[in-house]
Design a protein around this motif. Structure first.
Motif, PDB file in Angstrom:
ATOM      1  N   VAL A  86       0.711  -1.129  -0.012  1.00 15.73           N
ATOM      2  CA  VAL A  86       0.045   0.138   0.034  1.00 15.73           C
ATOM      3  C   VAL A  86       0.844   1.243  -0.110  1.00 15.73           C
ATOM      4  N   GLU A  87       0.496   2.043  -0.856  1.00 16.61           N
ATOM      5  CA  GLU A  87       1.067   3.428  -0.869  1.00 16.61           C
ATOM      6  C   GLU A  87       0.336   4.440  -0.259  1.00 16.61           C
ATOM      7  N   ILE A  88       0.632   4.915   0.998  1.00 13.90           N
ATOM      8  CA  ILE A  88       0.039   5.974   1.569  1.00 13.90           C
ATOM      9  C   ILE A  88       0.368   7.488   1.241  1.00 13.90           C
ATOM     10  N   ILE A  89      -0.464   8.444   0.823  1.00 15.01           N
ATOM     11  CA  ILE A  89       0.042   9.553   0.524  1.00 15.01           C
ATOM     12  C   ILE A  89      -1.086  10.349   1.486  1.00 15.01           C
ATOM     13  N   GLU A  90      -0.387  10.894   2.539  1.00 13.03           N
ATOM     14  CA  GLU A  90      -1.414  11.492   3.470  1.00 13.03           C
ATOM     15  C   GLU A  90      -2.282  12.511   2.880  1.00 13.03           C
ATOM     16  N   ASN A  91      -3.527  12.598   3.072  1.00 16.40           N
ATOM     17  CA  ASN A  91      -4.530  13.776   2.722  1.00 16.40           C
ATOM     18  C   ASN A  91      -4.695  13.718   1.252  1.00 16.40           C
ATOM     19  N   ARG A  92      -4.254  12.540   0.358  1.00 19.97           N
ATOM     20  CA  ARG A  92      -4.687  12.381  -0.737  1.00 19.97           C
ATOM     21  C   ARG A  92      -5.171  11.243  -1.324  1.00 19.97           C
ATOM     22  N   GLN A  93      -4.355  10.071  -0.937  1.00 25.31           N
ATOM     23  CA  GLN A  93      -5.049   8.935  -1.435  1.00 25.31           C
ATOM     24  C   GLN A  93      -4.104   7.596  -0.782  1.00 25.31           C
ATOM     25  N   LEU A  94      -4.857   6.337  -1.093  1.00 26.98           N
ATOM     26  CA  LEU A  94      -4.340   5.162  -0.903  1.00 26.98           C
ATOM     27  C   LEU A  94      -4.173   4.226  -1.952  1.00 26.98           C
ATOM     28  N   THR A  95      -3.058   3.886  -2.256  1.00 26.62           N
ATOM     29  CA  THR A  95      -3.137   2.901  -3.629  1.00 26.62           C
ATOM     30  C   THR A  95      -2.480   1.632  -3.393  1.00 26.62           C
TER      31      THR A  95
END
Length: 151
Positions: A86-95
């Motif tokens: 999982v790629e977590i970009i805070e306040n943007r998205q989870l991939t």
């Protein structure tokens, strides 16, 4: 932040489901049992105690099967048990990127899935997991073990 590749079990998913579901809806079961037991003891009628036992031995398994059918047989639950990163970009998205179990695995994997941050209702810690609860009509969430997070 990108997690280490990880898998979670259906048991992990069920434990988190119960930790979320029981405080919301499970409170009524002990109340009903206490009412029937209290009435049975107060008036000395064993039939009310039998009703309490019926609730425990018939009603509770039916409730658990309902939870299993309604929540555990869904695409969201399948998402939980696949090996992923999982790629977590805070306040943007989870991939969510699904990975094969081993090099010889030739099963068809789902395409990577992107969940916008606006679809995340809240983030909780339940046991060894960070739980992202999604804004869906049905209780839906993503489990990420803390051991997979690179801090």
């Amino acid at each position: 932040m990108i997690t280490e590749p990880f898998t979670t079990t259906s048991g992990d998913y069920m434990k988190c489901l119960l930790a979320l579901w029981l405080p919301r809806y499970g409170w009524w079961l002990p109340v009903i049992l206490a009412v029937f037991t209290g009435i049975g003891v107060t008036i000395g009628d064993v039939r009310y105690l039998i009703i309490a036992l019926i609730i425990i031995f018939v009603g509770c398994p039916m409730l658990m099967s309902r939870l299993y059918i309604y929540y555990m047989l869904t695409p969201e639950a399948r998402r939980a048990v696949l090996r992923k990163q999982v790629e977590i970009i805070e306040n943007r998205q989870l991939t969510l990127t699904y990975l094969p179990v081993d090099e010889d695995d030739d099963h068809r994997l789902p395409q990577p899935e992107t969940i916008p941050w606006s679809e995340i209702k809240t983030i909780l810690r339940i046991g060894a997991f960070r739980v992202y609860i999604l804004r869906t009509p049905r209780l839906s969430f993503i489990l990420i073990p803390y051991s997979a997070l690179k801090m």
